[in-house]
Write a protein that holds these residues in place. Structure first.
Motif, mmCIF file in Angstrom:
data_model
loop_
_atom_site.group_PDB
_atom_site.id
_atom_site.type_symbol
_atom_site.label_atom_id
_atom_site.label_comp_id
_atom_site.label_asym_id
_atom_site.label_seq_id
_atom_site.Cartn_x
_atom_site.Cartn_y
_atom_site.Cartn_z
ATOM 1 N N SER A 65 0.863 -1.185 0.000
ATOM 2 C CA SER A 65 0.000 0.000 0.000
ATOM 3 C C SER A 65 0.896 1.230 0.000
ATOM 4 C CB SER A 65 -0.891 0.028 1.240
ATOM 5 O OG SER A 65 -1.707 -1.120 1.276
ATOM 6 N N VAL A 66 0.539 2.208 -0.836
ATOM 7 C CA VAL A 66 1.354 3.412 -0.957
ATOM 8 C C VAL A 66 0.494 4.632 -0.675
ATOM 9 C CG1 VAL A 66 2.824 4.771 -2.488
ATOM 10 C CG2 VAL A 66 2.789 2.283 -2.705
ATOM 11 N N LYS A 67 0.994 5.474 0.229
ATOM 12 C CA LYS A 67 0.320 6.737 0.549
ATOM 13 C C LYS A 67 1.225 7.859 0.048
ATOM 14 C CE LYS A 67 -1.109 9.618 4.428
ATOM 15 N NZ LYS A 67 -1.086 9.737 5.890
ATOM 16 N N ILE A 68 0.660 8.717 -0.806
ATOM 17 C CA ILE A 68 1.419 9.825 -1.369
ATOM 18 C C ILE A 68 0.878 11.122 -0.791
ATOM 19 C CG2 ILE A 68 1.961 11.068 -3.493
ATOM 20 C CD1 ILE A 68 1.968 8.373 -4.895
ATOM 21 N N THR A 69 1.787 11.948 -0.264
ATOM 22 C CA THR A 69 1.410 13.220 0.321
ATOM 23 C C THR A 69 2.119 14.333 -0.438
ATOM 24 O OG1 THR A 69 1.277 12.158 2.484
ATOM 25 C CG2 THR A 69 1.326 14.557 2.459
ATOM 26 N N VAL A 70 1.331 15.230 -1.013
ATOM 27 C CA VAL A 70 1.887 16.372 -1.727
ATOM 28 C C VAL A 70 1.706 17.604 -0.851
ATOM 29 C CG1 VAL A 70 1.771 17.780 -3.817
ATOM 30 C CG2 VAL A 70 1.320 15.334 -3.953
ATOM 31 N N GLU A 71 2.803 18.286 -0.579
ATOM 32 C CA GLU A 71 2.757 19.478 0.257
ATOM 33 C C GLU A 71 2.003 20.594 -0.460
ATOM 34 O OE1 GLU A 71 3.889 19.450 3.376
ATOM 35 O OE2 GLU A 71 4.524 17.396 3.078
ATOM 36 N N ASP A 72 1.362 21.443 0.312
ATOM 37 C CA ASP A 72 0.671 22.602 -0.242
ATOM 38 C C ASP A 72 1.679 23.609 -0.773
ATOM 39 O OD1 ASP A 72 -1.800 21.616 0.471
ATOM 40 O OD2 ASP A 72 -1.844 22.673 2.381
ATOM 41 N N ILE A 73 1.393 24.123 -1.954
ATOM 42 C CA ILE A 73 2.171 25.239 -2.487
ATOM 43 C C ILE A 73 1.191 26.260 -3.030
ATOM 44 C CG2 ILE A 73 4.203 23.857 -3.054
ATOM 45 C CD1 ILE A 73 3.318 24.008 -5.991
ATOM 46 N N LYS A 74 1.609 27.492 -3.035
ATOM 47 C CA LYS A 74 0.737 28.545 -3.536
ATOM 48 C C LYS A 74 0.840 28.583 -5.054
ATOM 49 C CE LYS A 74 1.036 31.045 0.685
ATOM 50 N NZ LYS A 74 0.932 32.243 1.410
ATOM 51 N N LEU A 75 -0.307 28.469 -5.697
ATOM 52 C CA LEU A 75 -0.364 28.501 -7.138
ATOM 53 C C LEU A 75 -1.169 29.719 -7.583
ATOM 54 C CD1 LEU A 75 -1.160 24.750 -7.888
ATOM 55 C CD2 LEU A 75 1.058 25.860 -7.920
#
Length: 82
Positions: A65-75
């Motif tokens: 099982s893979v959990k991917i977390t993408v950090e918040d960035i301002k777009l």
């Protein structure tokens, strides 16, 4: 228990003359033997169990099982992401 396969990072590259953010997400992996309930702390540990002739573990017994977390960035409206 899950282990971190890849740490999160943010870097910038110049693409087509523009400075563009390149995001690498944090990747957390859980390897578990579906028959015995054993959790492995690495791919190597799971492979060693599969290759061990004194255990009945087969490749199909191991769940990944893979959990991917993408950090918040301002777009903004002019942000290019590749």
């Amino acid at each position: 228990m899950p282990f971190i396969e890849q740490e999160a990072s943010l870097r910038y590259e110049i693409i087509n003359g523009q400075r563009v953010p390149v995001i690498t997400p944090k990747t957390e992996v859980t390897l578990k033997n579906l028959v015995t309930g054993q959790e492995y702390m690495s791919d190597a540990e799971a492979l060693a169990d599969i290759q061990n002739p004194s255990t009945p573990t087969k490749p199909e017994h191991v769940s990944r099982s893979v959990k991917i977390t993408v950090e918040d960035i301002k777009l903004g409206a002019d942000t290019n992401i590749f």
